[in-house]
Motif scaffolding. Structure first.
Motif, PDB file in Angstrom:
ATOM      1  N   ASP A 118      48.356  34.259  23.608  1.00 14.58           N
ATOM      2  CA  ASP A 118      49.289  35.219  24.195  1.00 14.58           C
ATOM      3  C   ASP A 118      49.916  36.134  23.156  1.00 14.58           C
ATOM      4  OD1 ASP A 118      48.868  34.471  26.801  1.00 14.58           O
ATOM      5  OD2 ASP A 118      50.548  33.077  26.861  1.00 14.58           O
ATOM      6  N   GLU A 119      50.262  35.585  21.993  1.00  8.91           N
ATOM      7  CA  GLU A 119      50.950  36.394  20.983  1.00  8.91           C
ATOM      8  C   GLU A 119      50.033  37.415  20.313  1.00  8.91           C
ATOM      9  OE1 GLU A 119      49.558  32.560  19.119  1.00  8.91           O
ATOM     10  OE2 GLU A 119      50.725  33.059  20.884  1.00  8.91           O
ATOM     11  N   PRO A 122      49.372  42.080  23.093  1.00  6.92           N
ATOM     12  CA  PRO A 122      50.659  42.525  23.648  1.00  6.92           C
ATOM     13  C   PRO A 122      50.649  42.484  25.173  1.00  6.92           C
ATOM     14  CG  PRO A 122      49.845  44.059  21.985  1.00  6.92           C
ATOM     15  CD  PRO A 122      48.754  43.065  22.241  1.00  6.92           C
ATOM     16  N   ALA A 123      51.828  42.258  25.757  1.00  4.28           N
ATOM     17  CA  ALA A 123      51.965  42.147  27.215  1.00  4.28           C
ATOM     18  C   ALA A 123      51.403  43.379  27.919  1.00  4.28           C
ATOM     19  CB  ALA A 123      53.427  41.939  27.593  1.00  4.28           C
ATOM     20  N   GLU A 124      51.632  44.558  27.349  1.00  2.58           N
ATOM     21  CA  GLU A 124      51.122  45.800  27.953  1.00  2.58           C
ATOM     22  C   GLU A 124      49.596  45.803  28.012  1.00  2.58           C
ATOM     23  OE1 GLU A 124      50.861  50.266  26.379  1.00  2.58           O
ATOM     24  OE2 GLU A 124      52.934  49.591  26.696  1.00  2.58           O
ATOM     25  N   GLU A 125      48.961  45.357  26.944  1.00  4.93           N
ATOM     26  CA  GLU A 125      47.495  45.301  26.899  1.00  4.93           C
ATOM     27  C   GLU A 125      46.972  44.267  27.888  1.00  4.93           C
ATOM     28  OE1 GLU A 125      43.664  46.176  26.078  1.00  4.93           O
ATOM     29  OE2 GLU A 125      45.431  47.297  25.439  1.00  4.93           O
ATOM     30  N   ARG A 126      47.639  43.122  27.957  1.00  9.36           N
ATOM     31  CA  ARG A 126      47.235  42.074  28.898  1.00  9.36           C
ATOM     32  C   ARG A 126      47.334  42.585  30.338  1.00  9.36           C
ATOM     33  NH1 ARG A 126      46.060  36.838  28.081  1.00  9.36           N
ATOM     34  NH2 ARG A 126      46.682  36.771  25.922  1.00  9.36           N
ATOM     35  N   GLU A 127      48.383  43.343  30.638  1.00 12.93           N
ATOM     36  CA  GLU A 127      48.559  43.904  31.983  1.00 12.93           C
ATOM     37  C   GLU A 127      47.481  44.939  32.286  1.00 12.93           C
ATOM     38  OE1 GLU A 127      49.570  44.294  35.728  1.00 12.93           O
ATOM     39  OE2 GLU A 127      50.349  42.757  34.380  1.00 12.93           O
ATOM     40  N   ARG A 128      47.124  45.764  31.298  1.00 18.77           N
ATOM     41  CA  ARG A 128      46.029  46.736  31.490  1.00 18.77           C
ATOM     42  C   ARG A 128      44.726  46.013  31.802  1.00 18.77           C
ATOM     43  NH1 ARG A 128      47.151  50.646  26.783  1.00 18.77           N
ATOM     44  NH2 ARG A 128      45.568  49.388  25.782  1.00 18.77           N
ATOM     45  N   ARG A 130      44.411  42.999  33.197  1.00 18.35           N
ATOM     46  CA  ARG A 130      44.523  42.450  34.564  1.00 18.35           C
ATOM     47  C   ARG A 130      44.273  43.534  35.607  1.00 18.35           C
ATOM     48  NH1 ARG A 130      49.289  39.550  32.592  1.00 18.35           N
ATOM     49  NH2 ARG A 130      48.647  37.419  32.244  1.00 18.35           N
ATOM     50  N   ASP A 140      40.821  37.030  37.522  1.00 15.15           N
ATOM     51  CA  ASP A 140      41.763  37.046  36.416  1.00 15.15           C
ATOM     52  C   ASP A 140      41.806  35.637  35.813  1.00 15.15           C
ATOM     53  OD1 ASP A 140      43.863  37.139  34.651  1.00 15.15           O
ATOM     54  OD2 ASP A 140      45.265  38.084  36.054  1.00 15.15           O
ATOM     55  N   ASP A 142      43.775  34.381  33.813  1.00 18.67           N
ATOM     56  CA  ASP A 142      45.135  33.877  33.644  1.00 18.67           C
ATOM     57  C   ASP A 142      45.776  33.510  34.977  1.00 18.67           C
ATOM     58  OD1 ASP A 142      44.996  34.212  30.922  1.00 18.67           O
ATOM     59  OD2 ASP A 142      45.804  36.247  30.987  1.00 18.67           O
TER      60      ASP A 142
END
Length: 143
Positions: A118-119, A122-128, A130, A140, A142
């Motif tokens: 996860d670290e 970045p959260a933004e990249e992970r959301e993109r 998804r 998905d 996750d």
């Protein structure tokens, strides 16, 4: 991903025997019935393809054919399984073309965003990622 190697016959555009085609269809049906098959395709000879080479920050297309048939891909299966061992078990069941000797298949693990801690993403990249997977109808990892 199970990758089938090319050879002189596949590079010459020779079609497989009807028996091998039937055996491949049965194999693909077994993968589908088990719920692990995502995609399976044969590829045209490299004479109908191109390579992209990079030099000095620029990309250049190089038309096929390519010299080393043994280094080329003739087809692939994209499967979703729980382990490397399960992928190898499926690969060992691929019908062997008559007279085929030597390395015929490679088994590769496809990188998945869930493989990254996860670290490291970045959260933004992970959301993109998804959002893209949802648009493509891909599960998905996750979820």
């Amino acid at each position: 991903m199970i990758v089938g190697k090319g050879n002189a016959a596949t590079e010459a555009g020779e079609l497989p025997s009807q028996q091998l085609v039937d055996d491949m269809h049965a194999y693909n049906e077994a993968l589908a019935k088990a719920g692990v098959l995502l995609a399976a395709e044969g590829l045209h000879p490299s004479s109908q393809g191109a390579r992209i080479a990079y030099s000095g920050g620029r990309a250049t297309a190089i038309d096929g054919p390519f010299a080393e048939a043994k280094e080329l891909i003739a087809g692939f299966w994209l499967i979703q399984v729980k382990s490397r061992e399960e992928a190898i078990e499926w690969a060992l069941r691929v019908p062997v073309p008559p007279g085929h000797e030597g390395t015929g298949l490679d088994v590769w693990r496809v990188f998945d965003p869930a493989d990254a801690p996860d670290e490291s993403m970045p959260a933004e990249e992970r959301e993109r990622e998804r959002t893209l997977r949802a648009r493509l109808g891909v599960d998905d990892p996750d979820a």
